[in-house]
Design a protein around this motif. Sequence first.
Motif, short mmCIF file in Angstrom:
data_model
loop_
_atom_site.label_atom_id
_atom_site.label_comp_id
_atom_site.label_asym_id
_atom_site.label_seq_id
_atom_site.Cartn_x
_atom_site.Cartn_y
_atom_site.Cartn_z
N ASN A 123 -51.29 -14.73 50.74
CA ASN A 123 -49.99 -15.36 50.97
C ASN A 123 -49.47 -15.18 52.38
N ASP A 128 -52.55 -21.34 53.74
CA ASP A 128 -52.90 -22.75 53.86
C ASP A 128 -54.35 -23.05 53.44
N PHE A 129 -55.18 -22.01 53.36
CA PHE A 129 -56.60 -22.18 53.03
C PHE A 129 -57.05 -21.10 52.04
N GLY A 186 -51.17 -18.65 57.65
CA GLY A 186 -52.52 -19.11 57.94
C GLY A 186 -53.42 -19.04 56.72
#
Length: 76
Positions: A46, A52-53, A49
């Motif tokens: 969480n 997001d992936f 960066g």
Amino acid sequence: MNSITGTTVHLLWFAPNGTDNDDDSLLIGIYETNGAAQAAIQRLINKPGFVDFPEGFQIHPRVLGQDYWEEGFIRD
């Protein structure tokens, strides 16, 4: 002296594009167990960066003292 050769460790990589491309991959850490690597993912998933992936985390078990690249290489 205790030998650790033959011990399995777990390398935790983050590759945002789901590939093993060295330019984009990050070595997050090296852990004694798969469970410890999974726990690291839970601590990081969480964070900026990483969030997001979430599919970008990869755990690669490796045996210490073993060669993993034996073919040589060619430079372009």
